[in-house]
Design an enzyme around this catalytic site. Structure first.
Site, PDB file in Angstrom:
ATOM      1  N   SER A 258     -37.167  -1.955  11.649  1.00 25.89           N
ATOM      2  CA  SER A 258     -37.096  -3.306  11.742  1.00 25.89           C
ATOM      3  C   SER A 258     -36.295  -3.963  10.813  1.00 25.89           C
ATOM      4  O   SER A 258     -36.498  -4.541   9.701  1.00 25.89           O
ATOM      5  CB  SER A 258     -38.584  -3.809  11.522  1.00 25.89           C
ATOM      6  OG  SER A 258     -39.214  -3.478  10.133  1.00 25.89           O
TER       7      SER A 258
ATOM      8  N   HIS B 263     -43.257   0.482  13.998  1.00 26.25           N
ATOM      9  CA  HIS B 263     -43.345   1.744  13.315  1.00 26.25           C
ATOM     10  C   HIS B 263     -44.409   2.635  13.983  1.00 26.25           C
ATOM     11  O   HIS B 263     -44.683   3.872  13.509  1.00 26.25           O
ATOM     12  CB  HIS B 263     -43.768   1.682  11.966  1.00 26.25           C
ATOM     13  CG  HIS B 263     -42.682   1.080  11.039  1.00 26.25           C
ATOM     14  ND1 HIS B 263     -42.957   0.724   9.713  1.00 26.25           N
ATOM     15  CD2 HIS B 263     -41.211   0.752  11.357  1.00 26.25           C
ATOM     16  CE1 HIS B 263     -41.673   0.203   9.098  1.00 26.25           C
ATOM     17  NE2 HIS B 263     -40.806   0.077  10.239  1.00 26.25           N
TER      18      HIS B 263
ATOM     19  N   GLN C 279     -47.058  -5.008  11.591  1.00 18.89           N
ATOM     20  CA  GLN C 279     -46.341  -3.767  11.265  1.00 18.89           C
ATOM     21  C   GLN C 279     -47.069  -2.809  10.000  1.00 18.89           C
ATOM     22  O   GLN C 279     -47.260  -1.525  10.213  1.00 18.89           O
ATOM     23  CB  GLN C 279     -44.900  -3.965  10.832  1.00 18.89           C
ATOM     24  CG  GLN C 279     -43.987  -2.667  10.490  1.00 18.89           C
ATOM     25  CD  GLN C 279     -42.612  -2.940   9.953  1.00 18.89           C
ATOM     26  OE1 GLN C 279     -41.637  -3.214  11.177  1.00 18.89           O
ATOM     27  NE2 GLN C 279     -42.339  -3.072   8.783  1.00 18.89           N
ATOM     28  N   GLU C 280     -47.747  -3.410   9.033  1.00 17.00           N
ATOM     29  CA  GLU C 280     -48.029  -2.633   7.970  1.00 17.00           C
ATOM     30  C   GLU C 280     -49.443  -3.182   7.424  1.00 17.00           C
ATOM     31  O   GLU C 280     -49.492  -4.430   7.216  1.00 17.00           O
ATOM     32  CB  GLU C 280     -47.203  -2.330   6.762  1.00 17.00           C
ATOM     33  CG  GLU C 280     -46.012  -1.828   7.347  1.00 17.00           C
ATOM     34  CD  GLU C 280     -44.862  -1.893   6.326  1.00 17.00           C
ATOM     35  OE1 GLU C 280     -45.045  -1.893   5.056  1.00 17.00           O
ATOM     36  OE2 GLU C 280     -43.689  -1.617   6.726  1.00 17.00           O
TER      37      GLU C 280
ATOM     38  N   GLU D 254     -44.509   5.973   8.511  1.00 17.70           N
ATOM     39  CA  GLU D 254     -44.665   5.696   7.084  1.00 17.70           C
ATOM     40  C   GLU D 254     -46.016   6.361   6.564  1.00 17.70           C
ATOM     41  O   GLU D 254     -46.606   6.160   5.309  1.00 17.70           O
ATOM     42  CB  GLU D 254     -44.670   4.254   6.507  1.00 17.70           C
ATOM     43  CG  GLU D 254     -43.404   3.845   6.849  1.00 17.70           C
ATOM     44  CD  GLU D 254     -43.066   2.306   6.240  1.00 17.70           C
ATOM     45  OE1 GLU D 254     -44.241   1.678   5.889  1.00 17.70           O
ATOM     46  OE2 GLU D 254     -41.988   1.770   6.301  1.00 17.70           O
TER      47      GLU D 254
ATOM     48  N   ASP E 160     -47.739  -6.249   5.923  1.00 13.51           N
ATOM     49  CA  ASP E 160     -46.439  -6.723   6.259  1.00 13.51           C
ATOM     50  C   ASP E 160     -46.556  -7.012   7.859  1.00 13.51           C
ATOM     51  O   ASP E 160     -46.605  -6.049   8.549  1.00 13.51           O
ATOM     52  CB  ASP E 160     -45.562  -5.631   5.862  1.00 13.51           C
ATOM     53  CG  ASP E 160     -44.010  -6.110   6.329  1.00 13.51           C
ATOM     54  OD1 ASP E 160     -43.687  -7.189   6.798  1.00 13.51           O
ATOM     55  OD2 ASP E 160     -42.887  -4.981   6.064  1.00 13.51           O
TER      56      ASP E 160
ATOM     57  N   GLU F 297     -46.313 -10.128   3.627  1.00 10.76           N
ATOM     58  CA  GLU F 297     -44.849  -9.831   3.834  1.00 10.76           C
ATOM     59  C   GLU F 297     -44.216 -10.253   5.163  1.00 10.76           C
ATOM     60  O   GLU F 297     -44.818 -10.045   6.122  1.00 10.76           O
ATOM     61  CB  GLU F 297     -44.442  -8.540   3.572  1.00 10.76           C
ATOM     62  CG  GLU F 297     -42.892  -8.047   3.475  1.00 10.76           C
ATOM     63  CD  GLU F 297     -42.667  -6.632   3.581  1.00 10.76           C
ATOM     64  OE1 GLU F 297     -43.473  -6.074   2.747  1.00 10.76           O
ATOM     65  OE2 GLU F 297     -41.766  -6.077   3.719  1.00 10.76           O
TER      66      GLU F 297
ATOM     67  N   ASP G 299     -38.758 -10.107   3.095  1.00 14.05           N
ATOM     68  CA  ASP G 299     -37.948  -8.719   3.447  1.00 14.05           C
ATOM     69  C   ASP G 299     -36.827  -9.019   4.252  1.00 14.05           C
ATOM     70  O   ASP G 299     -35.869  -9.444   4.045  1.00 14.05           O
ATOM     71  CB  ASP G 299     -38.934  -7.751   3.740  1.00 14.05           C
ATOM     72  CG  ASP G 299     -38.336  -6.553   4.307  1.00 14.05           C
ATOM     73  OD1 ASP G 299     -37.179  -6.405   4.183  1.00 14.05           O
ATOM     74  OD2 ASP G 299     -38.956  -5.867   5.017  1.00 14.05           O
TER      75      ASP G 299
ATOM     76  N   LYS H 112     -34.750  -3.576  -1.351  1.00 11.91           N
ATOM     77  CA  LYS H 112     -34.518  -2.416  -0.522  1.00 11.91           C
ATOM     78  C   LYS H 112     -32.935  -2.096  -0.877  1.00 11.91           C
ATOM     79  O   LYS H 112     -31.906  -3.062  -0.320  1.00 11.91           O
ATOM     80  CB  LYS H 112     -34.609  -2.721   1.056  1.00 11.91           C
ATOM     81  CG  LYS H 112     -35.999  -2.676   1.279  1.00 11.91           C
ATOM     82  CD  LYS H 112     -36.264  -3.074   2.751  1.00 11.91           C
ATOM     83  CE  LYS H 112     -37.470  -2.716   3.502  1.00 11.91           C
ATOM     84  NZ  LYS H 112     -37.639  -3.479   4.889  1.00 11.91           N
TER      85      LYS H 112
ATOM     86  N   HIS I 180     -39.200   1.585  -0.070  1.00 12.20           N
ATOM     87  CA  HIS I 180     -38.457   2.571   0.606  1.00 12.20           C
ATOM     88  C   HIS I 180     -38.035   1.882   2.174  1.00 12.20           C
ATOM     89  O   HIS I 180     -38.415   0.729   2.145  1.00 12.20           O
ATOM     90  CB  HIS I 180     -39.606   3.609   1.064  1.00 12.20           C
ATOM     91  CG  HIS I 180     -40.722   3.133   1.672  1.00 12.20           C
ATOM     92  ND1 HIS I 180     -41.570   3.914   2.380  1.00 12.20           N
ATOM     93  CD2 HIS I 180     -41.291   1.720   2.149  1.00 12.20           C
ATOM     94  CE1 HIS I 180     -42.718   3.322   3.178  1.00 12.20           C
ATOM     95  NE2 HIS I 180     -42.364   1.955   2.806  1.00 12.20           N
ATOM     96  N   ARG I 181     -37.653   2.853   3.089  1.00 12.98           N
ATOM     97  CA  ARG I 181     -37.572   2.405   4.518  1.00 12.98           C
ATOM     98  C   ARG I 181     -38.355   3.086   5.357  1.00 12.98           C
ATOM     99  O   ARG I 181     -38.721   4.177   4.685  1.00 12.98           O
ATOM    100  CB  ARG I 181     -35.853   2.381   4.706  1.00 12.98           C
ATOM    101  CG  ARG I 181     -35.034   1.568   4.185  1.00 12.98           C
ATOM    102  CD  ARG I 181     -35.070   0.108   3.877  1.00 12.98           C
ATOM    103  NE  ARG I 181     -35.033  -0.530   5.156  1.00 12.98           N
ATOM    104  CZ  ARG I 181     -34.592  -1.428   5.834  1.00 12.98           C
ATOM    105  NH1 ARG I 181     -33.250  -1.747   5.037  1.00 12.98           N
ATOM    106  NH2 ARG I 181     -34.688  -2.068   6.842  1.00 12.98           N
ATOM    107  N   SER I 182     -38.627   2.644   6.423  1.00  8.35           N
ATOM    108  CA  SER I 182     -39.267   3.516   7.579  1.00  8.35           C
ATOM    109  C   SER I 182     -38.694   4.770   7.582  1.00  8.35           C
ATOM    110  O   SER I 182     -39.463   5.947   7.785  1.00  8.35           O
ATOM    111  CB  SER I 182     -39.529   2.927   8.501  1.00  8.35           C
ATOM    112  OG  SER I 182     -38.471   2.302   9.203  1.00  8.35           O
TER     113      SER I 182
ATOM    114  N   LYS J  23     -43.551  -0.186  -2.880  1.00  9.15           N
ATOM    115  CA  LYS J  23     -44.202  -0.135  -1.475  1.00  9.15           C
ATOM    116  C   LYS J  23     -43.505   1.055  -0.929  1.00  9.15           C
ATOM    117  O   LYS J  23     -42.175   1.283  -0.869  1.00  9.15           O
ATOM    118  CB  LYS J  23     -43.996  -1.244  -0.608  1.00  9.15           C
ATOM    119  CG  LYS J  23     -44.166  -0.915   0.902  1.00  9.15           C
ATOM    120  CD  LYS J  23     -43.924  -2.470   1.552  1.00  9.15           C
ATOM    121  CE  LYS J  23     -42.975  -2.369   2.687  1.00  9.15           C
ATOM    122  NZ  LYS J  23     -43.248  -3.225   3.703  1.00  9.15           N
TER     123      LYS J  23
HETATM  124  P1  PGA Z   1     -38.059  -0.826   8.073  1.00 15.91           P
HETATM  125  O1  PGA Z   1     -39.609  -1.242   7.554  1.00 15.91           O
HETATM  126  O2  PGA Z   1     -37.639   0.095   6.875  1.00 15.91           O
HETATM  127  O3  PGA Z   1     -38.019  -0.343   9.325  1.00 15.91           O
HETATM  128  O4  PGA Z   1     -37.324  -2.172   8.024  1.00 15.91           O
HETATM  129  C1  PGA Z   1     -39.995  -1.714   6.316  1.00 15.91           C
HETATM  130  C2  PGA Z   1     -40.408  -3.068   6.297  1.00 15.91           C
HETATM  131  O5  PGA Z   1     -40.211  -4.063   7.010  1.00 15.91           O
HETATM  132  O6  PGA Z   1     -40.783  -3.441   5.059  1.00 15.91           O
HETATM  133 ZN    ZN Z   2     -40.908  -5.492   5.760  1.00 12.13          ZN
END
Ligand code: PGA
Ligand code: ZN
Length: 420
Positions: free
Chosen positions: A40, A152, A160-161, A202, A239, A282, A309, A334, A362-364, A385
């Site tokens: 994303s 994800h 998403q999270e 994740e 998130d 987030e 983000d 990131k 991190h990233r996904s 995270k």
């Molecule tokens: P991404 O997701 O690494 O797929 O961008 C992580 C996030 O959105 O924080």
């Molecule tokens: Zn994010």
């Protein structure tokens, strides 16, 4: 001096290719680094160079590898590895664009990280100490993504999270233990309710729950079942990754079969924050919705950590604009969004000087590389995270932090002071 720079194509945790860069110094030190990849992604992130065509469904990185092996290598050989800023500036100049549109941020970041690692190794000091010096002494509070939704996971949850934050513990090791206990209890609860306990990208569960609120409810249950006090010891963070929810006329909450405006979404968050111990949200609104972000910040900014983000993409210029306009109060960090170690450090410094909290991330799509664990400690981020307590590419970071805590600490774990 830098004697050799090279790269190969390796695999990330989603089965997509990514760049592994290796740097050799004249004293014989050899170190490598592997670049992560998002799903994303924010629109204004630095360019991740992909080959296109049929190979690896177009996701090959042979061109990025080639750029490391030729142009970047030619430019860096003979340079000192101990001046990270000059090494990174050399690659930036070589690229000539402001988003690494020529060399690829995946090529540049891999080399940037490998140079830092090689410099630290040749000086015989840990990476966090090399990058942060004597001042590196804050262990980060983890944000663990234990229910995955959005892009994800293949479930119907829109956000998403859903993360837990162990804020009420003495040190990192205890905070991680408590988090793992909640994770195991959550698995039991989901099983008892006949939900799927397969894992998302994740390492969190990806059950087909019926609303965006239900994941919070089952996590609250899991915290209690594990014997912890929700809020005081374990808080909740979200998130939303709402840039992914944008449709004509607002934000689409598919699982609730409705489309809402920015104001309605903010009201929804206010309602959730009143009912549950949510300490951090987030990307509550999309990367283009700065007016919405302003409303969100005005309404919740003094109570809740509001993390940008996709909004800030680890970019100091965009963050500066956000600071000036009073948008958000925290930033996700990131390194591959901006493309080099030095630029990441500049963004963190700008944030910290202006009272914005930094969450290393991190990233996904990840790898066994735990660079961000050292980086979080080096920069005294206070938060990291990096997924759930499952899947090797996630636990690699937690395991590295356990090692660091054992090594260093005469330091600080922010824990319950984080949100005071
Ligand atoms: P991404 O997701 O690494 O797929 O961008 C992580 C996030 O959105 O924080
Ligand atoms: Zn994010």
């Amino acid at each position: 001096f830098i004697d050799d720079v090279s790269a190969i194509e390796v695999m990330d945790s989603r089965g997509n290719p990514t760049v592994k860069a290796t740097v050799r110094l004249s004293d014989g030190t050899v170190e490598s680094a592997v670049v992560p990849s998002g799903a994303s992604t924010g629109k204004r992130e630095a360019l991740e160079l992909r080959d296109g065509g049929d190979r690896y469904m177009g996701k090959g990185v042979l061109q990025a590898v080639e750029n490391v092996n030729t142009q970047i290598s030619d430019a860096l050989i003979g340079m000192s590895p101990y001046n990270q800023a000059i090494v990174d500036a050399t690659m930036k100049e070589l690229d000539g664009t402001d988003n690494y549109g020529n060399l690829g941020a995946n090529a540049v970041l891999g080399v940037s990280m490998a140079v830092a690692r090689a410099a630290a190794a040749s000086l015989n000091i840990p990476l966090y100490r090399y990058l942060g010096g004597a001042n590196a002494m804050v262990m980060p509070v983890p944000m663990l993504n234990i229910i995955n939704g959005g892009s994800h996971a293949d479930n119907s949850v829109d956000f998403q999270e859903y993360m837990i934050m162990p804020v009420g513990f003495e040190d990192f090791a205890e905070s991680l233990r408590a988090s793992a206990e909640v994770y195991h209890n959550l698995k039991k609860i989901l099983k008892d309710k006949n939900h799927n306990t397969a894992l998302g990208d994740e390492g969190g569960f990806a059950p087909d729950l019926s609303s965006n609120e239900e994941p919070i409810q089952v996590i609250m249950e899991a915290i209690e079942k594990a014997g912890y006090k929700a809020g005081e010891q374990i808080a909740i963070a979200l998130d939303v990754a709402s840039s992914e929810l944008v449709v004509d006329g607002g934000y689409r909450l598919e699982s609730e079969n409705r489309t809402v405006s920015s104001e309605e979404l903010v009201a929804y968050y206010e309602d959730l924050c009143a009912k549950y111990p949510i300490v951090s949200i987030e990307d509550g609104l999309s990367e283009d919705d700065w007016d919405g972000w302003k409303i969100l910040t005005d309404r919740l900014g003094d109570k809740v950590q509001l993390v940008g983000d996709d909004l800030f993409v680890t970019n100091a210029n965009i963050l500066a604009e956000g600071i000036q306009k009073g948008i958000g109060n925290s930033i996700l960090i990131k390194p591959n969004q901006i493309g080099s170690v030095s630029e990441t450090m500049l963004t963190v410094r700008l944030a910290q000087r202006n009272g914005y909290k930094c969450v290393m991330s991190h990233r996904s799509g990840e790898s066994e590389d735990a660079f961000i664990a050292d980086f979080a400690v080096a920069l005294n981020c206070g938060e990291i995270k990096t997924g759930s307590t499952a899947r090797g590419e996630r636990t690699a970071k937690y395991n590295r932090l356990l090692e660091i805590e054992n090594e260093v600490f005469y330091g600080e774990y922010l824990g319950s002071t984080l949100f005071n």
